[in-house]
Design an enzyme around this catalytic site. Structure first.
Site: not given
Length: 315
Positions: A220, A223, A252
């Site tokens: 991840s 943005a 998550d």
């Protein structure tokens, strides 16, 4: 069925305050209690998607009982592991201007017997599971190799395992070849010991984790989207987000979306991005339901923009 394991869950108490002034009496204007922990959030996201999930949690004391009640009210099956210590309670102070101050307790220390009971509970509950998702920090008493042991046992039982942790616990587990690891940008930089400035830097770091044993890396980048690096190649996913309301639990939710879609390849990455994008547009720690998802807003490509500078570079 997706089985989640949260070795150090929490009862999260959030107080809304006008402002936070040190040394003064601060009167809350609102409060709420939520079951906390990364694996707990994955189970909440899976349940919100209408899929079955079982949450394995070491629970003790009054906070543990409240967590079990709150999860049951959300339709989540709980496999509690009784412990002598009390489950930790965390505090979050949410100011009117959006600033969030969190105080996370260390949590109880698990005895050797409790550690073994936790592993045995995972073994029993994993029968019939499509995935085991092991998430979050380790409580006191568990060595950094505990996740590695869990990965080895899961593979011996023929179950795929996803791991979302960081630091020594992540590095120790890599040698057992977890099927997927899900670091964020900061955790990815910490694992390889160098800063990340571009998407290409993140790709190289993910490839290093694969070299250390991870079969796939779902990273991840906030943005800047998400990366999936596995034996078949590199995929990059991003989504249009109109308004960011809260990023609590967004990672998550992404992991839940990835596993719900099978946990392999660009289709699973697309689901991960859609779930993460939906989560950040919801208030607090709410998890998205299918009506919140916007697959049309998601783009997944094998042509990762490696030269793109990260909006939030990690030093």
């Amino acid at each position: 069925m997706i089985l989640t394991v949260t070795p150090n869950p929490s009862l999260d108490r959030t107080y809304e305050v006008p402002s936070l002034d040190r040394g003064e009496v601060v009167r809350a204007t609102g409060e709420r209690m939520d079951p906390g922990g990364k694996g707990v959030n994955v189970s909440r996201a899976v349940a919100a998607a209408g899929r079955r999930t079982v949450a394995v949690l070491p629970l003790g004391g009054a906070p543990g009982a409240v967590i079990e009640e709150l999860l049951a009210a959300q339709g989540i099956e709980v496999a509690p592991v009784p412990i002598s210590g009390a489950t930790r309670s965390n505090i979050a102070l949410a100011e009117a201007d959006g600033v969030l101050t969190k105080i996370n307790a260390p949590g109880p220390e698990l005895t050797g017997q409790e550690q073994e009971l936790l592993l045995d509970t995972v073994r029993r509950q994993s029968r019939g599971a499509d995935w085991i998702a092991c998430c979050g920090s380790l409580p006191r008493g568990l060595s950094p190799s505990w996740y590695a042991d869990l990965v080895a046992r899961a593979h011996a039982a023929g179950v795929r395992i996803a791991l979302d942790t960081s630091g020594p616990a992540l590095l120790e587990a890599l040698r057992e070849g977890p099927d997927v690891v899900k670091p964020n940008a900061e955790e990815l930089a910490e694992a390889v010991g160098r800063p990340l400035s571009t998407v290409g830097d993140a790709v190289k770091a993910a490839e290093e984790l694969r070299g250390l044993g991870a079969r796939a890396v779902l990273a991840s980048l906030g943005a800047d989207g998400q990366l999936l690096v596995d034996g078949a190649g590199v995929w990059y996913g991003s989504a249009r987000v109109d308004v960011v309301r809260s990023n609590v639990g967004a990672g998550d939710s992404s992991l839940a979306g990835f596993l719900i879609a099978g946990g392999i390849g660009p289709q699973a990455l697309s689901s991960a991005v859609a779930h993460g994008a939906a989560a950040v547009q919801l208030p607090g720690s709410l998890m998205p339901t299918p009506v919140h998802l916007d697959p049309a807003a998601v783009t997944v490509t094998s042509d990762a923009p490696v030269d793109r500078a990260l909006k939030e570079p990690v030093s």
